[in-house]
Structures are given as C-alpha cells and as structure tokens.
Design a protein around this motif. Structure first.
Motif, PDB file in Angstrom:
ATOM      1  N   SER A 182     -15.400   5.053  -3.566  1.00  0.00           N
ATOM      2  CA  SER A 182     -14.303   5.110  -4.522  1.00  0.00           C
ATOM      3  C   SER A 182     -13.738   3.723  -4.812  1.00  0.00           C
ATOM      4  CB  SER A 182     -13.184   6.001  -3.989  1.00  0.00           C
ATOM      5  OG  SER A 182     -12.636   5.427  -2.828  1.00  0.00           O
ATOM      6  N   THR A 183     -13.221   3.581  -5.992  1.00  0.00           N
ATOM      7  CA  THR A 183     -12.534   2.345  -6.336  1.00  0.00           C
ATOM      8  C   THR A 183     -11.036   2.594  -6.280  1.00  0.00           C
ATOM      9  OG1 THR A 183     -12.642   2.888  -8.672  1.00  0.00           O
ATOM     10  CG2 THR A 183     -14.409   1.505  -7.793  1.00  0.00           C
ATOM     11  N   VAL A 184     -10.297   1.548  -6.141  1.00  0.00           N
ATOM     12  CA  VAL A 184      -8.839   1.641  -6.071  1.00  0.00           C
ATOM     13  C   VAL A 184      -8.301   1.278  -7.451  1.00  0.00           C
ATOM     14  CG1 VAL A 184      -6.788   0.715  -4.941  1.00  0.00           C
ATOM     15  CG2 VAL A 184      -8.864   1.090  -3.625  1.00  0.00           C
ATOM     16  N   PRO A 185      -7.401   2.100  -7.995  1.00  0.00           N
ATOM     17  CA  PRO A 185      -6.860   1.813  -9.326  1.00  0.00           C
ATOM     18  C   PRO A 185      -6.235   0.417  -9.403  1.00  0.00           C
ATOM     19  CG  PRO A 185      -6.146   3.970  -8.556  1.00  0.00           C
ATOM     20  CD  PRO A 185      -6.819   3.295  -7.402  1.00  0.00           C
ATOM     21  N   PRO A 186      -6.387  -0.250 -10.546  1.00  0.00           N
ATOM     22  CA  PRO A 186      -5.826  -1.604 -10.704  1.00  0.00           C
ATOM     23  C   PRO A 186      -4.334  -1.680 -10.404  1.00  0.00           C
ATOM     24  CG  PRO A 186      -7.284  -1.099 -12.525  1.00  0.00           C
ATOM     25  CD  PRO A 186      -7.144   0.171 -11.722  1.00  0.00           C
ATOM     26  N   SER A 187      -3.584  -0.648 -10.754  1.00  0.00           N
ATOM     27  CA  SER A 187      -2.141  -0.681 -10.487  1.00  0.00           C
ATOM     28  C   SER A 187      -1.848  -0.728  -8.989  1.00  0.00           C
ATOM     29  CB  SER A 187      -1.451   0.521 -11.130  1.00  0.00           C
ATOM     30  OG  SER A 187      -1.997   1.725 -10.609  1.00  0.00           O
ATOM     31  N   VAL A 188      -2.704  -0.088  -8.181  1.00  0.00           N
ATOM     32  CA  VAL A 188      -2.540  -0.133  -6.729  1.00  0.00           C
ATOM     33  C   VAL A 188      -2.995  -1.490  -6.198  1.00  0.00           C
ATOM     34  CG1 VAL A 188      -3.263   0.897  -4.530  1.00  0.00           C
ATOM     35  CG2 VAL A 188      -2.772   2.367  -6.497  1.00  0.00           C
ATOM     36  N   LEU A 189      -4.107  -2.004  -6.730  1.00  0.00           N
ATOM     37  CA  LEU A 189      -4.611  -3.310  -6.279  1.00  0.00           C
ATOM     38  C   LEU A 189      -3.592  -4.419  -6.483  1.00  0.00           C
ATOM     39  CD1 LEU A 189      -8.331  -3.288  -7.461  1.00  0.00           C
ATOM     40  CD2 LEU A 189      -7.467  -3.194  -5.119  1.00  0.00           C
ATOM     41  N   LEU A 190      -2.780  -4.314  -7.528  1.00  0.00           N
ATOM     42  CA  LEU A 190      -1.770  -5.336  -7.783  1.00  0.00           C
ATOM     43  C   LEU A 190      -0.706  -5.392  -6.689  1.00  0.00           C
ATOM     44  CD1 LEU A 190      -1.284  -4.948 -11.631  1.00  0.00           C
ATOM     45  CD2 LEU A 190      -2.357  -6.859 -10.416  1.00  0.00           C
ATOM     46  N   THR A 191      -0.540  -4.299  -5.964  1.00  0.00           N
ATOM     47  CA  THR A 191       0.474  -4.258  -4.899  1.00  0.00           C
ATOM     48  C   THR A 191      -0.092  -4.639  -3.535  1.00  0.00           C
ATOM     49  OG1 THR A 191       0.115  -1.928  -4.390  1.00  0.00           O
ATOM     50  CG2 THR A 191       1.712  -2.435  -6.126  1.00  0.00           C
ATOM     51  N   LEU A 192      -1.414  -4.761  -3.434  1.00  0.00           N
ATOM     52  CA  LEU A 192      -2.066  -5.085  -2.163  1.00  0.00           C
ATOM     53  C   LEU A 192      -2.469  -6.551  -2.124  1.00  0.00           C
ATOM     54  CD1 LEU A 192      -4.392  -1.952  -1.975  1.00  0.00           C
ATOM     55  CD2 LEU A 192      -2.320  -2.361  -0.631  1.00  0.00           C
ATOM     56  N   PRO A 193      -2.579  -7.118  -0.925  1.00  0.00           N
ATOM     57  CA  PRO A 193      -3.012  -8.524  -0.825  1.00  0.00           C
ATOM     58  C   PRO A 193      -4.434  -8.692  -1.363  1.00  0.00           C
ATOM     59  CG  PRO A 193      -2.187  -7.722   1.282  1.00  0.00           C
ATOM     60  CD  PRO A 193      -2.260  -6.550   0.373  1.00  0.00           C
TER      61      PRO A 193
ATOM     62  N   LEU B  50      -8.287  -9.891  -1.515  1.00  0.00           N
ATOM     63  CA  LEU B  50      -9.280  -9.935  -0.437  1.00  0.00           C
ATOM     64  C   LEU B  50     -10.406 -10.907  -0.755  1.00  0.00           C
ATOM     65  CD1 LEU B  50      -9.714  -6.091   0.111  1.00  0.00           C
ATOM     66  CD2 LEU B  50      -8.413  -7.672   1.547  1.00  0.00           C
ATOM     67  N   PRO B  51     -11.080 -11.422   0.283  1.00  0.00           N
ATOM     68  CA  PRO B  51     -12.303 -12.196   0.040  1.00  0.00           C
ATOM     69  C   PRO B  51     -13.338 -11.291  -0.645  1.00  0.00           C
ATOM     70  CG  PRO B  51     -11.614 -12.371   2.339  1.00  0.00           C
ATOM     71  CD  PRO B  51     -10.742 -11.341   1.701  1.00  0.00           C
ATOM     72  N   ALA B  52     -14.317 -11.896  -1.273  1.00  0.00           N
ATOM     73  CA  ALA B  52     -15.302 -11.155  -2.068  1.00  0.00           C
ATOM     74  C   ALA B  52     -16.041 -10.071  -1.286  1.00  0.00           C
ATOM     75  CB  ALA B  52     -16.295 -12.125  -2.683  1.00  0.00           C
ATOM     76  N   CYS B  53     -16.257 -10.242   0.003  1.00  0.00           N
ATOM     77  CA  CYS B  53     -17.045  -9.262   0.761  1.00  0.00           C
ATOM     78  C   CYS B  53     -16.223  -8.075   1.265  1.00  0.00           C
ATOM     79  CB  CYS B  53     -17.760  -9.931   1.928  1.00  0.00           C
ATOM     80  SG  CYS B  53     -16.638 -10.564   3.181  1.00  0.00           S
ATOM     81  N   LEU B  54     -14.911  -8.113   1.110  1.00  0.00           N
ATOM     82  CA  LEU B  54     -14.062  -7.003   1.559  1.00  0.00           C
ATOM     83  C   LEU B  54     -13.562  -6.203   0.365  1.00  0.00           C
ATOM     84  CD1 LEU B  54     -11.898  -8.705   4.325  1.00  0.00           C
ATOM     85  CD2 LEU B  54     -13.962  -7.340   4.612  1.00  0.00           C
TER      86      LEU B  54
ATOM     87  N   LEU C 244      -6.468   4.851   3.347  1.00  0.00           N
ATOM     88  CA  LEU C 244      -6.854   3.611   2.680  1.00  0.00           C
ATOM     89  C   LEU C 244      -7.670   2.813   3.690  1.00  0.00           C
ATOM     90  CD1 LEU C 244      -6.671   1.668   0.271  1.00  0.00           C
ATOM     91  CD2 LEU C 244      -4.610   0.723   1.317  1.00  0.00           C
ATOM     92  N   VAL C 245      -8.899   2.465   3.292  1.00  0.00           N
ATOM     93  CA  VAL C 245      -9.848   1.846   4.204  1.00  0.00           C
ATOM     94  C   VAL C 245     -10.213   0.459   3.692  1.00  0.00           C
ATOM     95  CG1 VAL C 245     -12.090   2.123   5.322  1.00  0.00           C
ATOM     96  CG2 VAL C 245     -10.744   4.136   4.736  1.00  0.00           C
ATOM     97  N   LEU C 246     -10.283  -0.510   4.595  1.00  0.00           N
ATOM     98  CA  LEU C 246     -10.734  -1.858   4.278  1.00  0.00           C
ATOM     99  C   LEU C 246     -12.171  -1.972   4.792  1.00  0.00           C
ATOM    100  CD1 LEU C 246     -10.014  -4.648   3.167  1.00  0.00           C
ATOM    101  CD2 LEU C 246      -9.166  -5.228   5.441  1.00  0.00           C
TER     102      LEU C 246
END
Length: 64
Positions: free
Chosen positions: A14-25, A27-31, A40-42
């Motif tokens: 699954s992908t995380v919606p862009p609106s949620v990604l804006l609230t999260l730190p 990540l490096p390209a591989c995470l 929510l899994v890293l």
C-alpha cells in the motif's frame, strides 16, 4: 508484526496518501511508509524488513 521481521509476503504494498506523508518525517530513498491493516509500518524496501511500526495508527471505524 515485529521489528527486524520480513515484511509479510502476501501483504499489500500500500501507498500512504500524500496528505498523510506531509505530516510524517521525510525518509531516505530505501525506506517507505506502508499501512498493514491499521498499523503504520516503516519498511526497508531493499531488504524487505520492518524497521519500525506504530500499532493501531488508524482508528477502527467499524460499526459496532
């Protein structure tokens, strides 16, 4: 779900919606952030390992 375990083989990528990604730190390209059920899994996308997770990150909206 546990840290350093393999990402569940049948679990959706699954992908995380862009609106949620804006609230999260960022990540490096591989995470990548993923949702597995309500968690929510890293994930390390190269090794396919769970780096960290937040259980019940999404509220249970099921009608009871």
């Amino acid at each position: 779900m546990r840290v350093n375990a393999e990402y569940p083989p049948g679990a959706p990528r699954s992908t995380v919606p862009p609106s949620v990604l804006l609230t999260l730190p960022p990540l490096p390209a591989c995470l990548h952030y993923r949702f597995v059920d309500r968690d929510l899994v890293l994930v390390d996308s190269v090794a396919q390992l769970i780096v960290d997770f937040l259980p019940a990150a999404v509220p249970d909206l099921a009608i009871k």
